[in-house]
Scaffold this active site. Structure first.
Site, PDB file in Angstrom:
ATOM      1  N   LEU A  86       0.874  -1.171   0.000  1.00 35.59           N
ATOM      2  CA  LEU A  86       0.000   0.000   0.000  1.00 35.59           C
ATOM      3  C   LEU A  86       0.911   1.221   0.000  1.00 35.59           C
ATOM      4  O   LEU A  86       1.476   1.563   1.027  1.00 35.59           O
ATOM      5  CB  LEU A  86      -0.897   0.002   1.239  1.00 35.59           C
ATOM      6  CG  LEU A  86      -1.836  -1.185   1.371  1.00 35.59           C
ATOM      7  CD1 LEU A  86      -2.551  -1.160   2.712  1.00 35.59           C
ATOM      8  CD2 LEU A  86      -2.859  -1.177   0.237  1.00 35.59           C
TER       9      LEU A  86
ATOM     10  N   ASN B  35      -0.662  15.873  23.966  1.00 30.12           N
ATOM     11  CA  ASN B  35      -1.652  16.558  23.129  1.00 30.12           C
ATOM     12  C   ASN B  35      -2.201  17.799  23.831  1.00 30.12           C
ATOM     13  O   ASN B  35      -2.358  18.854  23.217  1.00 30.12           O
ATOM     14  CB  ASN B  35      -2.826  15.624  22.807  1.00 30.12           C
ATOM     15  CG  ASN B  35      -2.420  14.512  21.862  1.00 30.12           C
ATOM     16  OD1 ASN B  35      -1.426  14.628  21.156  1.00 30.12           O
ATOM     17  ND2 ASN B  35      -3.188  13.436  21.873  1.00 30.12           N
TER      18      ASN B  35
ATOM     19  N   GLU C 203     -16.890   6.508  30.111  1.00 30.41           N
ATOM     20  CA  GLU C 203     -16.005   6.556  31.288  1.00 30.41           C
ATOM     21  C   GLU C 203     -16.789   6.957  32.538  1.00 30.41           C
ATOM     22  O   GLU C 203     -16.540   6.446  33.640  1.00 30.41           O
ATOM     23  CB  GLU C 203     -14.855   7.545  31.031  1.00 30.41           C
ATOM     24  CG  GLU C 203     -13.883   7.056  29.964  1.00 30.41           C
ATOM     25  CD  GLU C 203     -13.066   8.158  29.300  1.00 30.41           C
ATOM     26  OE1 GLU C 203     -12.158   7.829  28.508  1.00 30.41           O
ATOM     27  OE2 GLU C 203     -13.337   9.369  29.532  1.00 30.41           O
TER      28      GLU C 203
ATOM     29  N   ASP D 149      -8.747  15.803  24.292  1.00 29.47           N
ATOM     30  CA  ASP D 149      -7.548  16.527  24.733  1.00 29.47           C
ATOM     31  C   ASP D 149      -7.641  18.019  24.415  1.00 29.47           C
ATOM     32  O   ASP D 149      -7.228  18.865  25.208  1.00 29.47           O
ATOM     33  CB  ASP D 149      -6.288  15.937  24.077  1.00 29.47           C
ATOM     34  CG  ASP D 149      -5.991  14.530  24.587  1.00 29.47           C
ATOM     35  OD1 ASP D 149      -6.300  14.249  25.758  1.00 29.47           O
ATOM     36  OD2 ASP D 149      -5.463  13.716  23.801  1.00 29.47           O
TER      37      ASP D 149
END
Ligand SMILES: Nc1ncnc2c1ncn2[C@@H]1O[C@H](COP(=O)(O)OP(=O)(O)OP(=O)(O)O)[C@@H](O)[C@H]1O
Ligand SMILES: [Mg+2]
Length: 310
Positions: A28, A43, A189, A255
């Site tokens: 690929l 982040n 969560e 984030d």
């Protein structure tokens, strides 16, 4: 000036590829290859710096991939404090298939951390100077579930406010220990945290406020993806719709949301303004491809839309 530190125990090198179509066996080929430093706290630091703040990254780094991660952080002008480990820093891959518009993500478990290594990390954190400590990401193998609880409690003793974005037992233990400024679970969560499968906003708001009133965290933000989010403190519960955006890639929404909220809170803005800014930033992250994070101009534009609506 706002100074934050972030903690990333299981950072990654995020590699993104874009291909026309996936086929097996054949090579690929792709012209583009992009590598970014990643992992929750890293982040958050990257978005925080883009917004004009100072961020210091404490993270674990090992092997040749750890050295590459260190170099990538330097490119992004992030002040870094690596804790050296034996294991190899992981490499995560995001692959975008243009023909279908599907995104595939490969996320290795990452290295196992020894007791001596996580003790070194605790020591390092005890001398980091900052107003806020943002912990984001999962616990790597080898680190006990109450590690974040311990970090938050040490931080509080030094007058540092801890913001936590994590999941499972690590989140549960930290909430139980109760030294947090803010937690930002997503719906799944949050359901795990409270042990109930609720999704009605009113019920979520009540359950989140119970946590705030128990003193576990001053602010609880339950992010609901395209449904926006709910902010609870001991005094109030606020709901906010998600900004309307044409999603390119949802990577980094959480984030970006945390970074923008902390940026406002550290600047002394109200909880409500910080929350809307965070919701705008989460939406802004969807406008950027692959592992790219929210851009300040998009965050401000989406935030202005909230302001003009009210
Ligand atoms: N499809 C969407 N449309 C608009 N805004 C969104 C969408 N998905 C996420 N957001 C914004 O980003 C915020 C955080 O997203 P989400 O609740 O998905 O966090 P998360 O599950 O923690 O994300 P991550 O996978 O990055 O950890 C949301 O509260 C919302 O403001
Ligand atoms: Mg998240």
């Amino acid at each position: 000036m706002m100074n934050i530190a972030t903690l990333t125990l299981n950072p990654t090198i995020d590699v993104a590829y874009s291909l026309d179509r996936f086929v097996h066996s054949d090579k690929l080929r792709t012209a583009e290859q992009k590598a970014d430093p990643g992992g929750g706290g890293i982040n958050v630091a990257r978005v925080f710096v883009r917004l004009g703040g100072n961020a210091r990254c404490v993270y674990m780094s090992g092997g040749s991939t750890g050295a590459a991660l260190d170099a990538l952080l330097d490119l992004h002008q992030i002040v870094r404090e690596p804790v050296s480990i034996e294991g190899e820093t992981r490499i995560s891959a995001t692959m975008f298939e243009q023909s279908s518009g599907h995104e595939y993500r490969i996320v290795p478990a990452g290295p196992v951390i020894s007791e001596a290594e996580w003790h070194t990390c605790l020591d390092r954190l005890s001398s980091v100077e900052c107003d806020y400590l943002v912990i984001s990401g999962s616990l790597p193998r080898g680190i006990p579930a109450d590690f974040y609880a311990q970090v938050a409690s040490d931080a509080k003793q030094r007058g540092v406010r801890t913001v936590l974005d994590s999941s499972g037992d690590a989140l549960k233990a930290a909430v139980a220990a109760g030294k947090l400024e803010m937690v930002k679970p997503n719906l799944k969560e949050f359901q795990q945290l409270i042990g109930e499968d609720i999704s009605d906003p009113i019920l979520i708001g009540k359950a989140a406020q119970d946590i705030a009133r128990s003193g576990s965290a001053r602010l609880i933000v339950v992010s609901l993806g395209e449904r926006g989010g709910i902010l609870a403190s001991a005094e109030h519960v606020i709901e906010c719709a998600a900004p309307k955006v044409a999603s390119v890639s949802s990577v980094g929404a959480g984030d970006s949301c945390v970074a923008a909220m902390v940026h406002c809170l550290a600047a002394g803005k109200s909880n409500e303004e910080a929350f809307r800014y965070g919701m705008a930033a989460g939406g802004a992250a969807l406008l950027t491809p692959g592992t790219d994070l929210a851009r300040p101009a998009d965050i401000r534009r989406l935030f202005e839309q909230y302001v003009s609506e009210t």
